[in-house]
Design a protein around this motif. Structure first.
Motif, PDB file in Angstrom:
ATOM      1  N   VAL A 101       0.839  -1.199   0.000  1.00  0.00           N
ATOM      2  CA  VAL A 101       0.000   0.000   0.000  1.00  0.00           C
ATOM      3  C   VAL A 101       0.879   1.256   0.000  1.00  0.00           C
ATOM      4  CG1 VAL A 101      -1.665   1.351   1.337  1.00  0.00           C
ATOM      5  CG2 VAL A 101      -1.972  -1.127   1.100  1.00  0.00           C
ATOM      6  N   LEU A 102       1.944   1.239   0.799  1.00  0.00           N
ATOM      7  CA  LEU A 102       2.870   2.375   0.815  1.00  0.00           C
ATOM      8  C   LEU A 102       3.534   2.559  -0.545  1.00  0.00           C
ATOM      9  CD1 LEU A 102       4.674   2.029   4.279  1.00  0.00           C
ATOM     10  CD2 LEU A 102       2.879   3.644   3.620  1.00  0.00           C
ATOM     11  N   ALA A 103       3.876   1.459  -1.208  1.00  0.00           N
ATOM     12  CA  ALA A 103       4.502   1.549  -2.524  1.00  0.00           C
ATOM     13  C   ALA A 103       3.549   2.162  -3.545  1.00  0.00           C
ATOM     14  CB  ALA A 103       4.955   0.164  -2.989  1.00  0.00           C
ATOM     15  N   VAL A 104       2.285   1.761  -3.499  1.00  0.00           N
ATOM     16  CA  VAL A 104       1.285   2.349  -4.391  1.00  0.00           C
ATOM     17  C   VAL A 104       1.179   3.847  -4.132  1.00  0.00           C
ATOM     18  CG1 VAL A 104      -1.142   2.372  -5.073  1.00  0.00           C
ATOM     19  CG2 VAL A 104      -0.040   0.205  -4.558  1.00  0.00           C
ATOM     20  N   ALA A 105       1.113   4.226  -2.855  1.00  0.00           N
ATOM     21  CA  ALA A 105       1.020   5.648  -2.504  1.00  0.00           C
ATOM     22  C   ALA A 105       2.247   6.415  -2.989  1.00  0.00           C
ATOM     23  CB  ALA A 105       0.848   5.807  -0.993  1.00  0.00           C
ATOM     24  N   LEU A 106       3.418   5.801  -2.882  1.00  0.00           N
ATOM     25  CA  LEU A 106       4.657   6.452  -3.308  1.00  0.00           C
ATOM     26  C   LEU A 106       4.639   6.728  -4.807  1.00  0.00           C
ATOM     27  CD1 LEU A 106       7.563   7.406  -2.786  1.00  0.00           C
ATOM     28  CD2 LEU A 106       8.303   5.040  -3.098  1.00  0.00           C
ATOM     29  N   TYR A 107       4.308   5.712  -5.600  1.00  0.00           N
ATOM     30  CA  TYR A 107       4.308   5.888  -7.057  1.00  0.00           C
ATOM     31  C   TYR A 107       3.178   6.808  -7.508  1.00  0.00           C
ATOM     32  CZ  TYR A 107       8.063   2.658  -8.198  1.00  0.00           C
ATOM     33  OH  TYR A 107       9.306   2.072  -8.333  1.00  0.00           O
ATOM     34  N   ALA A 108       2.005   6.689  -6.872  1.00  0.00           N
ATOM     35  CA  ALA A 108       0.906   7.586  -7.214  1.00  0.00           C
ATOM     36  C   ALA A 108       1.249   9.022  -6.831  1.00  0.00           C
ATOM     37  CB  ALA A 108      -0.380   7.137  -6.522  1.00  0.00           C
ATOM     38  N   GLY A 109       1.913   9.191  -5.683  1.00  0.00           N
ATOM     39  CA  GLY A 109       2.318  10.521  -5.265  1.00  0.00           C
ATOM     40  C   GLY A 109       3.332  11.139  -6.221  1.00  0.00           C
ATOM     41  N   LEU A 110       4.289  10.324  -6.677  1.00  0.00           N
ATOM     42  CA  LEU A 110       5.270  10.828  -7.644  1.00  0.00           C
ATOM     43  C   LEU A 110       4.595  11.236  -8.946  1.00  0.00           C
ATOM     44  CD1 LEU A 110       8.195   8.265  -7.143  1.00  0.00           C
ATOM     45  CD2 LEU A 110       8.214  10.694  -6.549  1.00  0.00           C
ATOM     46  N   GLY A 111       3.663  10.398  -9.395  1.00  0.00           N
ATOM     47  CA  GLY A 111       2.951  10.723 -10.633  1.00  0.00           C
ATOM     48  C   GLY A 111       2.121  11.979 -10.497  1.00  0.00           C
ATOM     49  N   ALA A 112       1.386  12.101  -9.390  1.00  0.00           N
ATOM     50  CA  ALA A 112       0.556  13.290  -9.176  1.00  0.00           C
ATOM     51  C   ALA A 112       1.415  14.540  -9.013  1.00  0.00           C
ATOM     52  CB  ALA A 112      -0.326  13.087  -7.937  1.00  0.00           C
ATOM     53  N   GLY A 113       2.576  14.391  -8.390  1.00  0.00           N
ATOM     54  CA  GLY A 113       3.456  15.528  -8.184  1.00  0.00           C
ATOM     55  C   GLY A 113       4.051  16.079  -9.457  1.00  0.00           C
ATOM     56  N   MET A 114       4.060  15.264 -10.500  1.00  0.00           N
ATOM     57  CA  MET A 114       4.641  15.701 -11.776  1.00  0.00           C
ATOM     58  C   MET A 114       3.593  16.223 -12.749  1.00  0.00           C
ATOM     59  SD  MET A 114       7.615  12.875 -12.553  1.00  0.00           S
ATOM     60  CE  MET A 114       8.210  13.839 -13.948  1.00  0.00           C
ATOM     61  N   LYS A 115       2.336  16.319 -12.309  1.00  0.00           N
ATOM     62  CA  LYS A 115       1.292  16.760 -13.233  1.00  0.00           C
ATOM     63  C   LYS A 115       1.562  18.156 -13.774  1.00  0.00           C
ATOM     64  CE  LYS A 115      -2.969  15.624 -12.985  1.00  0.00           C
ATOM     65  NZ  LYS A 115      -4.381  15.384 -12.618  1.00  0.00           N
ATOM     66  N   GLY A 116       2.089  19.059 -12.928  1.00  0.00           N
ATOM     67  CA  GLY A 116       2.375  20.402 -13.413  1.00  0.00           C
ATOM     68  C   GLY A 116       3.473  20.431 -14.458  1.00  0.00           C
ATOM     69  N   PHE A 117       4.401  19.485 -14.345  1.00  0.00           N
ATOM     70  CA  PHE A 117       5.508  19.406 -15.294  1.00  0.00           C
ATOM     71  C   PHE A 117       5.082  18.751 -16.595  1.00  0.00           C
ATOM     72  CE2 PHE A 117       8.852  16.616 -17.009  1.00  0.00           C
ATOM     73  CZ  PHE A 117       9.793  17.559 -17.390  1.00  0.00           C
ATOM     74  N   LEU A 118       4.088  17.856 -16.502  1.00  0.00           N
ATOM     75  CA  LEU A 118       3.698  17.068 -17.664  1.00  0.00           C
ATOM     76  C   LEU A 118       2.689  17.836 -18.520  1.00  0.00           C
ATOM     77  CD1 LEU A 118       3.377  13.597 -15.914  1.00  0.00           C
ATOM     78  CD2 LEU A 118       5.149  14.292 -17.510  1.00  0.00           C
ATOM     79  N   THR A 119       3.206  18.510 -19.537  1.00  0.00           N
ATOM     80  CA  THR A 119       2.352  19.159 -20.518  1.00  0.00           C
ATOM     81  C   THR A 119       1.617  18.081 -21.320  1.00  0.00           C
ATOM     82  OG1 THR A 119       4.110  19.144 -22.174  1.00  0.00           O
ATOM     83  CG2 THR A 119       4.004  21.059 -20.701  1.00  0.00           C
ATOM     84  N   PRO A 120       0.577  18.443 -22.090  1.00  0.00           N
ATOM     85  CA  PRO A 120      -0.139  17.430 -22.873  1.00  0.00           C
ATOM     86  C   PRO A 120       0.766  16.568 -23.744  1.00  0.00           C
ATOM     87  CG  PRO A 120      -1.397  19.452 -22.841  1.00  0.00           C
ATOM     88  CD  PRO A 120      -0.083  19.751 -22.149  1.00  0.00           C
ATOM     89  N   ILE A 121       1.751  17.183 -24.405  1.00  0.00           N
ATOM     90  CA  ILE A 121       2.616  16.386 -25.275  1.00  0.00           C
ATOM     91  C   ILE A 121       3.543  15.499 -24.453  1.00  0.00           C
ATOM     92  CG2 ILE A 121       4.415  18.148 -25.464  1.00  0.00           C
ATOM     93  CD1 ILE A 121       3.203  15.670 -28.189  1.00  0.00           C
TER      94      ILE A 121
END
Length: 204
Positions: A158-178
């Motif tokens: 569960v912690l691993a899922v939270a870690l990877y989901a947190g990393l992905g969510a944290g990069m949303k501002g960096f991830l432009t549509p392309i």
């Protein structure tokens, strides 16, 4: 089981949990294109397969399945085919001018996808069969020890899922549509590669 055994088990187990396998990479990708909680909920799809595999190992059936060439091969190829299928779907996702988050983004779909990827990987049983016994005390009843180890493993997962989901969510501002589109294709390619690797791998 002694406290020393538990102290050795926790870091070794967490290293397995956070390894960048297909399920964790998928949680990262889902969070980067959706949100943390949706990706986190989808990542819970792996818990039931892992719990079943731990139970099989605890009952002694994991070793039997790990020793069965026919069963291992059948599950391996089914799992490899599903990984490749999911990867191909992600690779073929629409370009940014359309809504790349529209298809296959419901929580139930993400849970089902995570479940099938986890249950289609027979090496998980082999890992549990080889890993868990190293931290058990054969002079004590095994069932309570497997319950403890299994619960700790699932908690760390569960912690691993939270870690990877947190990393992905944290990069949303960096991830432009392309960039998001390229990430989607990159993850898709990784899953296809993982499927091919699984299909071509020898027995552990």
């Amino acid at each position: 089981m002694t406290l020393t055994m538990l102290a050795l088990f926790l870091p070794a187990c967490f290293a397995l949990n956070v390894a960048p396998g297909p399920n964790n990479v998928l949680a990262f990708a889902n969070a980067s294109r959706l949100d943390f909680w949706t990706a986190f909920a989808g990542g819970m799809g792996r818990m039931l397969p892992f719990a079943l595999m731990i139970a099989l190992v605890g009952l002694g059936l994991g070793a039997i399945l790990a020793a069965s060439t026919a069963a291992f091969t059948a599950v391996k190829y089914l799992g490899a085919a599903y990984l490749a299928y999911v990867g191909w779907r992600m690779w073929r996702a629409p370009k940014p001018e359309t809504d790349i988050t529209a298809a296959g983004s419901s929580v139930s779909t993400l849970i089902r996808r995570d479940f099938l990827i986890a249950i289609g990987n027979p090496k998980a049983i082999a890992i549990f069969t080889a890993f868990f016994p190293q931290f058990t005390d054969l002079s004590q009843p095994l069932a309570p020890q497997y319950v403890t180890l299994g619960a700790l493993f699932l908690g760390l997962e569960v912690l691993a899922v939270a870690l990877y989901a947190g990393l992905g969510a944290g990069m949303k501002g960096f991830l432009t549509p392309i960039r998001l589109y390229r990430l989607n294709r990159g993850v898709g390619g990784f899953l296809i590669f993982s499927g091919l690797t699984m299909a071509l791998s020898e027995r552990p």
